[in-house]
Design a protein around this motif. Structure first.
Motif, mmCIF file in Angstrom:
data_model
loop_
_atom_site.group_PDB
_atom_site.id
_atom_site.type_symbol
_atom_site.label_atom_id
_atom_site.label_comp_id
_atom_site.label_asym_id
_atom_site.label_seq_id
_atom_site.Cartn_x
_atom_site.Cartn_y
_atom_site.Cartn_z
ATOM 1 N N HIS A 156 35.851 93.311 16.676
ATOM 2 C CA HIS A 156 34.768 94.065 17.083
ATOM 3 C C HIS A 156 34.927 95.289 17.967
ATOM 4 C CE1 HIS A 156 33.060 90.012 15.788
ATOM 5 N NE2 HIS A 156 32.228 91.062 15.437
ATOM 6 N N CYS A 157 36.152 96.120 17.567
ATOM 7 C CA CYS A 157 36.525 97.146 18.229
ATOM 8 C C CYS A 157 36.359 98.327 17.203
ATOM 9 C CB CYS A 157 38.171 97.048 18.675
ATOM 10 S SG CYS A 157 38.318 95.904 20.082
ATOM 11 N N LEU A 158 36.189 99.597 17.886
ATOM 12 C CA LEU A 158 35.936 100.889 17.352
ATOM 13 C C LEU A 158 36.998 101.845 17.855
ATOM 14 C CD1 LEU A 158 34.655 102.827 15.226
ATOM 15 C CD2 LEU A 158 33.266 103.500 17.246
ATOM 16 N N ILE A 159 37.663 102.528 17.021
ATOM 17 C CA ILE A 159 38.662 103.604 17.457
ATOM 18 C C ILE A 159 38.361 104.830 16.514
ATOM 19 C CG2 ILE A 159 41.073 104.153 17.831
ATOM 20 C CD1 ILE A 159 41.839 101.191 18.221
ATOM 21 N N ASP A 199 52.544 101.892 22.463
ATOM 22 C CA ASP A 199 53.385 100.597 22.106
ATOM 23 C C ASP A 199 52.590 99.551 23.159
ATOM 24 O OD1 ASP A 199 54.330 101.931 20.108
ATOM 25 O OD2 ASP A 199 56.327 102.192 21.256
ATOM 26 N N ARG A 200 52.562 98.394 22.746
ATOM 27 C CA ARG A 200 52.433 97.277 23.388
ATOM 28 C C ARG A 200 51.006 97.012 24.075
ATOM 29 N NH1 ARG A 200 57.225 98.885 23.551
ATOM 30 N NH2 ARG A 200 56.647 99.758 25.657
ATOM 31 N N VAL A 201 50.013 97.702 23.489
ATOM 32 C CA VAL A 201 48.724 97.963 24.209
ATOM 33 C C VAL A 201 47.780 96.642 23.848
ATOM 34 C CG1 VAL A 201 46.703 99.229 24.413
ATOM 35 C CG2 VAL A 201 48.873 100.245 24.608
ATOM 36 N N THR A 202 47.280 96.099 24.812
ATOM 37 C CA THR A 202 46.004 94.899 24.368
ATOM 38 C C THR A 202 44.878 95.618 24.545
ATOM 39 O OG1 THR A 202 47.747 92.971 24.836
ATOM 40 C CG2 THR A 202 45.291 92.545 24.885
ATOM 41 N N ILE A 203 43.841 95.411 23.464
ATOM 42 C CA ILE A 203 42.566 95.685 23.421
ATOM 43 C C ILE A 203 41.742 94.770 23.071
ATOM 44 C CG2 ILE A 203 40.900 97.526 22.479
ATOM 45 C CD1 ILE A 203 43.287 99.244 21.716
ATOM 46 N N LYS A 204 41.225 94.032 23.991
ATOM 47 C CA LYS A 204 40.231 92.892 23.864
ATOM 48 C C LYS A 204 39.054 93.086 23.186
ATOM 49 C CE LYS A 204 41.714 89.342 25.024
ATOM 50 N NZ LYS A 204 42.599 88.344 24.234
ATOM 51 N N SER A 205 38.240 92.106 22.680
ATOM 52 C CA SER A 205 36.871 92.454 21.824
ATOM 53 C C SER A 205 36.053 93.321 22.447
ATOM 54 C CB SER A 205 36.532 91.052 21.623
ATOM 55 O OG SER A 205 37.560 90.204 20.947
ATOM 56 N N GLY A 206 35.237 93.993 21.700
ATOM 57 C CA GLY A 206 34.102 94.818 22.193
ATOM 58 C C GLY A 206 34.302 96.051 22.887
ATOM 59 N N VAL A 207 35.493 96.547 22.579
ATOM 60 C CA VAL A 207 35.969 97.807 22.996
ATOM 61 C C VAL A 207 35.708 99.043 22.168
ATOM 62 C CG1 VAL A 207 37.889 98.980 24.274
ATOM 63 C CG2 VAL A 207 37.322 96.731 24.962
ATOM 64 N N GLN A 208 35.120 100.102 22.485
ATOM 65 C CA GLN A 208 35.148 101.327 21.801
ATOM 66 C C GLN A 208 36.006 102.399 22.560
ATOM 67 O OE1 GLN A 208 31.855 100.020 22.783
ATOM 68 N NE2 GLN A 208 32.067 98.644 21.156
#
Length: 167
Positions: free
Chosen positions: A54-57, A65-74
Motif C-alpha cells: 500500500h505505498c505510492l511512489i 539503496d537499502r531503504v525500507t519503506i513501511k506500509s501506507g507511505v506515499q
C-alpha cells in the motif's frame, strides 16, 4: 540543494508482487515490492530496498539503496531519499506549501532525507525539509523545519531533544 543517491538500474533480480503496478524499470537488484504498491514510470529505486504494501511512489522521486519503506507511505514528486533510510508505517510527506484543488505549483520543493535517517510511524514531513544524516524523527512528530545530522526530534512541532552518537 541536491544530494547524491546511488541507484542500481536493473530489475533482473528484484521481486515485484503481481498485485503491484510498477511502471518504472529503474529498480535496483534485490529490491522487494509488496502488494498494492504503485510506482510511476520515472521513479528511481535503489538496490536491496523493501517497499511494503500500500505505498505510492510518484515520478520525480529518487530512493537510494537499502531503504525500507513501511506500509501506507506515499512518496510525492520532489522527494530524495539517500541510502540506508528507514521510513516507518504511515509516514506522511507533503510537497505543496499552499495546496489548492486543481492548482499546481510550477515546481515542487525538494525534500531530502539524508543517509541513515529514520522516520517513526505517523510522522508528518512538510515540503522542502532536509532531514540530516542519521537523524531520528519520533513517531507522530510534525517536522516543520530542517533537522540537523544525528538529531533526535519529537513532538508537534518537532524539536531537537538530544543528539545521537555518531558511531
Amino acid at each position: 540543494m541536491s544530494t547524491t543517491v546511488s541507484t542500481t538500474m536493473s530489475t533482473s533480480s528484484s521481486q515485484i508482487h503481481p498485485s503491484s503496478d510498477v511502471q518504472t524499470s529503474a529498480i535496483g537488484q534485490g529490491t522487494r515490492v509488496w502488494q498494492y504498491v504503485v510506482i510511476l514510470s520515472q521513479a528511481q529505486i535503489g538496490a536491496d530496498c523493501n517497499i511494503c504494501s500500500h505505498c505510492l511512489i510518484e515520478n520525480d522521486v529518487i530512493v537510494g539503496d537499502r531503504v525500507t519503506i513501511k506500509s501506507g507511505v506515499q512518496l510525492w514528486d520532489g522527494l530524495r531519499i539517500a541510502d540506508d533510510v528507514f521510513i516507518g508505517p504511515n509516514v506522511t510527506f507533503s510537497n505543496d506549501r499552499f495546496p489548492r484543488s486543481k492548482q499546481y505549483p510550477e515546481s515542487f520543493p525538494q525534500t531530502v532525507v539524508k543517509q541513515g535517517a529514520s522516520i517513526g510511524a505517523n510522522a508528518t514531513i512538510l515540503p522542502g525539509i532536509s532531514i540530516g544524516q542519521s537523524a531520528m524523527i519520533g513517531a507522530g512528530s510534525v517536522v516543520t523545519k530542517d533537522v540537523p545530522d544525528f538529531a533526535l526530534v519529537v513532538g508537534n512541532p518537532a524539536r531537537v531533544v538530544r543528539f545521537l552518537n555518531e558511531a
